[in-house]
Write a protein that holds these residues in place. Structure first.
Motif, PDB file in Angstrom:
ATOM      1  N   LEU A 153     -10.450   1.875   7.901  1.00  0.00           N
ATOM      2  CA  LEU A 153      -9.265   2.477   8.504  1.00  0.00           C
ATOM      3  C   LEU A 153      -8.529   1.355   9.218  1.00  0.00           C
ATOM      4  N   ILE A 181      -4.691   4.055   8.180  1.00  0.00           N
ATOM      5  CA  ILE A 181      -4.613   4.197   6.725  1.00  0.00           C
ATOM      6  C   ILE A 181      -5.969   3.800   6.150  1.00  0.00           C
ATOM      7  N   ASP A 210      -7.524  -3.808  -1.044  1.00  0.00           N
ATOM      8  CA  ASP A 210      -6.214  -3.622  -0.413  1.00  0.00           C
ATOM      9  C   ASP A 210      -5.963  -4.630   0.702  1.00  0.00           C
ATOM     10  N   LEU A 254       3.318   2.602   2.742  1.00  0.00           N
ATOM     11  CA  LEU A 254       2.596   2.667   4.013  1.00  0.00           C
ATOM     12  C   LEU A 254       2.516   1.301   4.682  1.00  0.00           C
ATOM     13  N   CYS A 267      -8.199   2.122   3.581  1.00  0.00           N
ATOM     14  CA  CYS A 267      -7.987   1.020   2.639  1.00  0.00           C
ATOM     15  C   CYS A 267      -9.305   0.596   2.005  1.00  0.00           C
ATOM     16  N   GLY A 295       1.771  13.152   4.759  1.00  0.00           N
ATOM     17  CA  GLY A 295       2.484  12.044   4.128  1.00  0.00           C
ATOM     18  C   GLY A 295       3.213  12.508   2.888  1.00  0.00           C
ATOM     19  N   ASP A 299       1.260   5.540  -0.475  1.00  0.00           N
ATOM     20  CA  ASP A 299       0.574   6.825  -0.328  1.00  0.00           C
ATOM     21  C   ASP A 299       0.332   7.418  -1.715  1.00  0.00           C
ATOM     22  N   MET A 306      -2.639  11.199   2.063  1.00  0.00           N
ATOM     23  CA  MET A 306      -2.390  11.062   3.502  1.00  0.00           C
ATOM     24  C   MET A 306      -1.942  12.404   4.080  1.00  0.00           C
ATOM     25  N   ASN A 310      -0.018   4.767  12.109  1.00  0.00           N
ATOM     26  CA  ASN A 310      -1.179   5.642  11.942  1.00  0.00           C
ATOM     27  C   ASN A 310      -2.240   4.950  11.092  1.00  0.00           C
ATOM     28  N   ARG A 312      -4.769   0.134  11.067  1.00  0.00           N
ATOM     29  CA  ARG A 312      -3.451   0.456  11.631  1.00  0.00           C
ATOM     30  C   ARG A 312      -2.580  -0.780  11.455  1.00  0.00           C
ATOM     31  N   ILE A 354       0.862  -1.184   0.000  1.00  0.00           N
ATOM     32  CA  ILE A 354       0.000   0.000   0.000  1.00  0.00           C
ATOM     33  C   ILE A 354       0.896   1.231   0.000  1.00  0.00           C
TER      34      ILE A 354
END
Length: 87
Positions: free
Chosen positions: A58, A72, A78, A33, A74, A27, A20, A24, A70, A60, A18
């Motif tokens: 979301l 992410i 993903d 990520l 998805c 980011g 960015d 982000m 943090n 982590r 994954i």
């Protein structure tokens, strides 16, 4: 079990690396990520306002020291429910 059947607190794995895409906060576009196969935990589930049928998770993901990073955002594609076994 499918990713769509999971809930907050469930474990998932990155299906692919994954990266960015520039969305982000704080980011860098192109930054990795989560590597493919990295374990993570779902912290929130929502949808895209313009496409309510499209879920966003979301997650982590763990770093090399097994600390959670943090959150992410998805897409279903993903993520995977079980890690792929490498022979």
């Amino acid at each position: 079990m499918r990713v769509e059947d999971l809930d907050i607190g469930d474990i998932v794995y990155a299906a692919t690396t994954i990266i960015d895409d520039g969305s982000m906060p704080e980011g860098m576009e192109g930054e990795i990520l989560a590597e493919a196969g990295t374990r993570g935990v779902i912290t929130m589930i929502g949808h895209v306002e313009e496409q309510p049928e499209r879920s966003v998770f979301l997650v982590r993901f763990e770093d090399k020291e097994m600390n959670l990073g943090n959150p992410i955002g998805c897409w279903v594609d993903d993520l995977m429910v079980e890690p792929k076994l490498i022979n």
